[in-house]
Design a protein around this motif. Structure first.
Motif, short mmCIF file in Angstrom:
data_model
loop_
_atom_site.label_atom_id
_atom_site.label_comp_id
_atom_site.label_asym_id
_atom_site.label_seq_id
_atom_site.Cartn_x
_atom_site.Cartn_y
_atom_site.Cartn_z
N HIS B 40 0.81 -1.23 0.00
CA HIS B 40 0.00 0.00 0.00
C HIS B 40 0.83 1.26 0.00
CE1 HIS B 40 -3.78 -2.26 1.51
NE2 HIS B 40 -3.23 -2.79 0.45
N GLY B 41 2.00 1.23 -0.56
CA GLY B 41 2.77 2.46 -0.68
C GLY B 41 4.20 2.24 -0.26
N GLY B 42 4.92 3.31 -0.10
CA GLY B 42 6.33 3.21 0.24
C GLY B 42 7.15 2.95 -1.00
N ARG B 46 10.56 -0.20 -5.13
CA ARG B 46 10.59 0.49 -6.43
C ARG B 46 11.73 0.05 -7.36
NH1 ARG B 46 6.15 4.15 -7.67
NH2 ARG B 46 4.98 3.70 -5.78
N LEU B 71 -1.29 -1.05 -10.50
CA LEU B 71 -0.76 -0.62 -9.21
C LEU B 71 0.38 -1.53 -8.76
CD1 LEU B 71 -4.13 0.30 -7.46
CD2 LEU B 71 -2.26 1.90 -7.94
N ALA B 74 3.42 -0.58 -10.77
CA ALA B 74 3.94 0.73 -10.37
C ALA B 74 4.69 0.61 -9.04
CB ALA B 74 2.81 1.75 -10.27
N ARG B 75 4.18 -0.20 -8.12
CA ARG B 75 4.84 -0.32 -6.81
C ARG B 75 6.17 -1.03 -6.90
NH1 ARG B 75 -0.98 -1.15 -4.20
NH2 ARG B 75 -1.42 1.06 -4.02
#
Lengths: 314, 314, 314
Positions: B40-42, B46, B71, B74-75
């Protein structure tokens, strides 16, 4: 060409290959060749357009060309904005110039524009702000300069940089083809030894387009000894408008088969801008055969578009 | 399964869960579980696919599945290219294989493919270049392997890794469901204790699909004591083609309500692949109730797709 | 407004300008002004939303507004997900709340929502998880708060921060305009000296909307001495539904021409939310004239949206 180049001869936009100096054209090809190795990934080039935005502004849909530009821009680190101006909801009666100026005002400096009308991208370049850069991704039957560049890069990789010894044949619907027009300008600029044009009379353009070319409706005669055959896509609309009697007839007269290809030079190469109509303008075993450079053209397309975006925006 | 794995047993594509070794399947689940915290992010992940491009190549539209993969990519730092091959403008008569090869030639190595036809993704995997990776995002009624994986991850989180004690019920239009087929293969591979299948005869598949399952048309009987109920979406087309008499009748016979759910084990969980037809196959208070894992499935979907893309492209 | 702000008065969502405290509104304008210099590129702001995802969830298509938000999010380093919920394939009968919850479950915390129905974005905010942030990008005729903010920023740049001395005129289809409603709320909050409203009776809203405004159907009288003219777009549907007799009549009565504009203050500014119907509500030489701030509005739109996303998600 003052629209396309600044007073120092530097490229401001890429609108057409017509009138582009040979040195400029060859410099773009050299750079694209150097980038071809970087085109398939890696992060070495990510800084070139970092923090810049490139908008694909398409007044006519084209998923393939848009994707090629989008990947090129992403590999240079740009943000990409896909703006589909072909749907009514996007336009709502707005003029093309207002659409361009609106996205310009959002802070976008690079535009890749496709349009159904001849000269529409030039017209947009005339109203663009100083500092805004336009790349013509195909306008009507007028020009498709990055396709012309990628075709020249592909030819040069296969046949060397001296085009004066080459015999190149362009086959099909030359009349309606922006690809053919851009190829013709580029071949002339690079000093191509002989350019032949072949297609049914109904699909051949007027003499201005064909200046300096050998023109015939006889495909077999035209193929004799050529070094490269550039096939054009037959749009199905040509049948509906009566310019072509049937797909079968077209294939019989102007479809490239392995048997026909034997009339060309033994090491002749075959090109096609895609998407291919297999069994119409090109037979399966030619499309997939050892002389086909179709996928090489696609790969070179990304490298050429990276070189163009870098030259204009980098 | 040599199409899906290399001679050393490593995954080359993810085309189906059928035939996938249990160790491979469990390794993907373990990795997805580890990634779920990062999903969910971070920016920790990457670098995994930095500089690589993943194309969602959809011959049939699906915004949800496409978004989940987008998504996930992208993560992991990938560039994503959304290629909608379902619109006529994109296809223009081009073969599916040519579309794949064209994007491959642009330097894209990862493809997430959805297709309306059974086996179409396998067919594309057969013509792909070495080094190209395909993930089946649903083909016809054949397979939807990442949905199967995310369902297993969700079950495992709720019920533990030992599936041998579990009774799992799949309800609805099993006949037309790629989700059900992928779930069935995964449940068998993980040694599920008992698999029950329930639906109207008109929506049940042939015996080959149902091998080893307990099959019934009586929903109330089927629910008795199960640990998990996997509801399937009822496509409205089934009414139009006469396989189901009405939405009301379907809900009466095969809609999961709170009253009905009481027949299952007290801690039974409810799953649905979405989008839900509330009031048809599932009642509001079940969909939003404490036993529903529907949103957990969606969250796990991103983690599973990250794990799959990492395993294939990382 | 507890839906929009938390108990400490901090903004949780941006749903409408109605009820937003003046300090909050002015803080957003101050921040947007500071960001305006960064809005056109550069990487200084890329860390603000790095690793976060912003979804443009559009239940009604709008390429311009979506693009503005997309560029704003990209300049803050967010991943952007464009979810077109207006096509039937995306919805498949799913409720709006389930669509939101599904994308939330994928790990997306920021939503930019456009919807054809009044109040639909408020309704979604009510079912959103704690921590999820919604920005209303236009719902029915109810509100379009970022348009209101960008209009105020543009006015403030042109006329200074003291609105108490300003006479502002809003012209056209106020009845159906979410832009006008958001502008009215913002102008009142900022203490605008005089607000005039002008349009044909058929396109004027009820008294609740017009509270405190001077209302007239006489455009020439309304223009007298105003400092700013905010023109509204005339939707062509108004003709079809008989609210306007013809585009020619509308232009004659409510089109802003250079001659008419002379009745305003000499340094009056002209604004329009776009896309413009040239020759209908606005004449070419006004749209492109020295008093027009139309493109400045567009530029400010990106800065305002950056400020809003930063305030809510940063």
């Amino acid at each position: 060409m003052s629209l396309q180049t600044d007073p120092q001869g530097r490229l401001r936009h890429l609108l057409a290959l017509e009138g582009l100096p040979r040195a400029t054209l060859e410099h773009l090809l050299d750079r694209a060749q150097a980038l071809a190795g970087h085109a398939h990934g890696g992060s070495a080039m990510r800084g070139v357009l970092a923090g810049k935005a490139v908008c694909t502004l398409f007044f006519e849909p084209s998923t393939r060309t848009r994707s090629s530009f989008q990947l090129a821009a992403a590999r240079l680190g740009a943000d990409t904005l896909n703006f589909d101006a072909s749907t009514s909801s996007a336009k709502k009666g707005e003029t093309d110039a207002d659409t361009l100026r609106t996205i310009e005002a959002m802070g976008v400096h690079g535009f890749v524009v496709r349009h159904p009308d001849d000269g529409a991208v030039d017209a947009l370049a005339r109203v663009a702000r100083p500092g805004t850069v336009l790349v013509n991704a195909g306008d009507g039957r007028h020009a498709h300069p990055t396709q012309g560049l990628l075709d020249m890069l592909t030819l040069r990789q296969a046949k060397g940089a001296d085009f004066s010894r080459l015999k190149v044949l362009i086959v099909g619907d030359v009349k309606h083809s922006r690809v053919a027009r851009s190829d013709l300008h580029a071949l002339r600029t690079l000093g191509c030894g002989e350019i032949r044009i072949c297609g049914p009379w109904s699909l051949l353009p007027g003499p201005a387009v064909l200046a300096g070319c050998t023109v015939t409706t006889d495909f077999d005669a035209a193929l004799d000894g050529v070094d490269a055959v550039m096939m054009l896509r037959l749009q199905r609309e040509r049948m509906e408008s009566g310019l072509v009697s049937s797909l079968q007839d077209y294939h019989r007269d102007y479809g490239l088969t392995v048997a026909r290809l034997r009339q060309a030079a033994p090491d002749a190469v075959v090109m096609h801008p895609g998407p291919m109509n297999r069994g119409v303008e090109i037979a399966d075993d030619v499309a997939d055969g050892p002389q086909s450079l179709v996928l090489r053209q696609v790969a070179n397309g990304v490298a050429v578009r990276m070189a163009v975006l870098e030259a204009l925006l980098g």
